[in-house]
Design a protein around this motif. Structure first.
Motif, PDB file in Angstrom:
ATOM      1  N   VAL A  65      19.294   1.691  14.417  1.00 25.33           N
ATOM      2  CA  VAL A  65      20.257   1.296  15.449  1.00 25.33           C
ATOM      3  C   VAL A  65      20.732   2.508  16.245  1.00 25.33           C
ATOM      4  O   VAL A  65      20.851   2.451  17.482  1.00 25.33           O
ATOM      5  N   ILE A  66      20.993   3.618  15.566  1.00 28.65           N
ATOM      6  CA  ILE A  66      21.427   4.826  16.279  1.00 28.65           C
ATOM      7  C   ILE A  66      20.318   5.338  17.186  1.00 28.65           C
ATOM      8  O   ILE A  66      20.576   5.807  18.306  1.00 28.65           O
ATOM      9  N   LEU A  67      19.074   5.235  16.724  1.00 30.89           N
ATOM     10  CA  LEU A  67      17.948   5.620  17.578  1.00 30.89           C
ATOM     11  C   LEU A  67      17.867   4.735  18.824  1.00 30.89           C
ATOM     12  O   LEU A  67      17.597   5.218  19.926  1.00 30.89           O
ATOM     13  N   VAL A  68      18.090   3.439  18.648  1.00 28.95           N
ATOM     14  CA  VAL A  68      18.070   2.520  19.790  1.00 28.95           C
ATOM     15  C   VAL A  68      19.180   2.875  20.773  1.00 28.95           C
ATOM     16  O   VAL A  68      18.944   2.977  21.984  1.00 28.95           O
ATOM     17  N   PHE A  69      20.394   3.073  20.269  1.00 30.43           N
ATOM     18  CA  PHE A  69      21.510   3.456  21.140  1.00 30.43           C
ATOM     19  C   PHE A  69      21.214   4.777  21.859  1.00 30.43           C
ATOM     20  O   PHE A  69      21.478   4.924  23.055  1.00 30.43           O
ATOM     21  N   SER A  70      20.672   5.741  21.118  1.00 34.42           N
ATOM     22  CA  SER A  70      20.367   7.046  21.715  1.00 34.42           C
ATOM     23  C   SER A  70      19.289   6.917  22.778  1.00 34.42           C
ATOM     24  O   SER A  70      19.376   7.536  23.848  1.00 34.42           O
ATOM     25  N   ALA A  79      16.785  11.780  15.791  1.00 36.18           N
ATOM     26  CA  ALA A  79      16.278  11.148  14.571  1.00 36.18           C
ATOM     27  C   ALA A  79      16.443  12.077  13.375  1.00 36.18           C
ATOM     28  O   ALA A  79      16.882  11.657  12.289  1.00 36.18           O
ATOM     29  N   LEU A  80      16.102  13.350  13.552  1.00 32.75           N
ATOM     30  CA  LEU A  80      16.233  14.325  12.462  1.00 32.75           C
ATOM     31  C   LEU A  80      17.692  14.502  12.053  1.00 32.75           C
ATOM     32  O   LEU A  80      18.026  14.520  10.864  1.00 32.75           O
ATOM     33  N   PHE A  81      18.572  14.605  13.042  1.00 35.99           N
ATOM     34  CA  PHE A  81      19.992  14.805  12.767  1.00 35.99           C
ATOM     35  C   PHE A  81      20.584  13.615  12.011  1.00 35.99           C
ATOM     36  O   PHE A  81      21.301  13.782  11.025  1.00 35.99           O
ATOM     37  N   VAL A  82      20.259  12.408  12.474  1.00 37.24           N
ATOM     38  CA  VAL A  82      20.790  11.204  11.826  1.00 37.24           C
ATOM     39  C   VAL A  82      20.286  11.103  10.393  1.00 37.24           C
ATOM     40  O   VAL A  82      21.048  10.805   9.467  1.00 37.24           O
ATOM     41  N   PHE A  83      19.004  11.366  10.187  1.00 38.37           N
ATOM     42  CA  PHE A  83      18.417  11.285   8.846  1.00 38.37           C
ATOM     43  C   PHE A  83      19.124  12.249   7.894  1.00 38.37           C
ATOM     44  O   PHE A  83      19.514  11.863   6.772  1.00 38.37           O
ATOM     45  N   LEU A  84      19.294  13.491   8.315  1.00 40.64           N
ATOM     46  CA  LEU A  84      19.893  14.484   7.431  1.00 40.64           C
ATOM     47  C   LEU A  84      21.378  14.211   7.199  1.00 40.64           C
ATOM     48  O   LEU A  84      21.876  14.385   6.078  1.00 40.64           O
ATOM     49  N   THR A 139      12.448  13.675  27.300  1.00 38.90           N
ATOM     50  CA  THR A 139      13.311  12.868  26.431  1.00 38.90           C
ATOM     51  C   THR A 139      12.744  12.717  25.025  1.00 38.90           C
ATOM     52  O   THR A 139      13.490  12.409  24.097  1.00 38.90           O
ATOM     53  N   ILE A 140      11.445  12.921  24.872  1.00 37.42           N
ATOM     54  CA  ILE A 140      10.818  12.732  23.553  1.00 37.42           C
ATOM     55  C   ILE A 140      11.367  13.716  22.518  1.00 37.42           C
ATOM     56  O   ILE A 140      11.782  13.303  21.429  1.00 37.42           O
ATOM     57  N   PRO A 141      11.395  15.037  22.798  1.00 37.30           N
ATOM     58  CA  PRO A 141      11.993  15.943  21.800  1.00 37.30           C
ATOM     59  C   PRO A 141      13.478  15.694  21.567  1.00 37.30           C
ATOM     60  O   PRO A 141      13.979  15.923  20.469  1.00 37.30           O
ATOM     61  N   VAL A 142      14.172  15.200  22.593  1.00 39.96           N
ATOM     62  CA  VAL A 142      15.598  14.876  22.407  1.00 39.96           C
ATOM     63  C   VAL A 142      15.763  13.780  21.363  1.00 39.96           C
ATOM     64  O   VAL A 142      16.566  13.885  20.439  1.00 39.96           O
TER      65      VAL A 142
END
Length: 308
Positions: free
Chosen positions: A280-285, A15-20, A7-10
């Motif tokens: 928040v998106i990271l928490v939900f994910s 995180a990378l996708f949301v940032f970009l 789950t860590i690389p997921v």
């Protein structure tokens, strides 16, 4: 442990996708903070203060470095640590999600089993019709209908707002009933439909006919033999439905003015608050990935054949 490590690389890719994606979408947080009367010089100063004038790769490196240290950043809009904001807003969202799940499971699984047992009858057609209705009507429409009927006409529930559990159990649960029912409609439709299909398939197996031939009552056959053997796809769709639950929380909290993570997400998007949106998106994910991991692990308990 192997699945947990996967789950860590997921989460890293999320995180990378949301940032970009946030950097590629139109809008400038500095312009929002400066207001309508902000001058170009003021906007440039705000961008420099927030570090938005740095190249994207530099910003990404700084954010990932802080993230690895457990620092989610400082909110542009709320002027607080993002971690503090999330902790302040997490109780309403967790309460809404748990109440919705309880209502959903208590309603969807029984009516799905009954619809399968009464296959082809008017009861079965009603359940299937409700499933179509649940999928077709948006969450906010259901919310406004329930508010009009049960809050404005019958005065049974408050229109909006939230009470903490510390204020008393009844005020707490009283304000959660309507939002939970609103959010559970689409979830009930999904799980009831899958439960019906899974149980209906199992009811055609030889061991079900053997159970009836042994003289076992319908209740025992349906619960102990049919539902138990149909549990894996039902549990699977519960995990998949968490994605619907997360997206529904954002809409439901906005409709009922509940100060949870969903409402925080809307406010952060409107204010172009990058750190808050990303956190928040990271928490939900993370919650979504963790729940699906737990569901994968429960398969071996529901069906021992999966262990081998």
């Amino acid at each position: 442990m192997r699945r947990l490590a996967a789950t860590i690389p997921v989460l890293g890719m999320v995180a990378l996708f949301v940032f970009l994606m946030l950097r590629m979408t139109p809008g400038d947080p500095a312009a929002v903070l400066a207001g309508d009367n902000g001058t170009p010089q003021q906007i440039a100063e705000i961008r420099e203060t927030l570090g938005l004038d740095e190249p994207i790769l530099v910003q990404l490196g700084i954010w990932f470095g802080d993230l690895l240290q457990g620092d989610l950043g400082q909110s542009y809009f709320f002027k607080k640590d993002v971690t503090e904001l999330i902790l302040l807003r997490v109780e309403p969202t967790v309460a809404l999600a748990i109440t919705t799940l309880v209502i959903t499971v208590l309603v969807a699984v029984p009516i799905g089993v009954i619809a399968a047992y009464r296959h082809g009858t008017w009861l079965d057609r009603c359940v299937m019709g409700f499933s179509v209705f649940g999928f077709s009507v948006p969450v906010f429409v259901v919310g406004y209908i329930l508010i009009y009927l049960f809050a404005m006409q019958f005065k049974m529930f408050p229109v909006q707002g939230y009470k903490e559990l510390a204020d008393g159990f009844w005020p707490f649960i009283h304000r959660l009933i309507l939002p939970s029912i609103t959010l559970s409609v689409i979830y009930i439709a999904l799980i009831a439909r899958i439960t019906r299909a899974s149980v209906l398939e199992v009811l055609g197996e030889d061991y079900i006919r053997t159970a009836y031939a042994k003289g076992l009552p319908n209740r025992v056959v349906l619960l102990r033999h049919a539902l138990r053997n149909a549990a894996v796809p039902i549990v699977t769709v519960i995990g998949i439905g968490v994605a619907l639950l997360i997206s529904g929380v954002v809409v439901t909290e906005s409709v009922y003015n509940i100060p949870g993570l969903g409402r925080l997400t809307v406010d952060a998007v409107l204010g172009r608050d990058y750190p808050t949106i990303q956190a928040v998106i990271l928490v939900f994910s993370g919650v979504y990935v963790l729940i699906n991991l737990l569901i994968d692990l429960t398969y071996s308990f529901l069906d021992p054949r999966i262990r081998y």
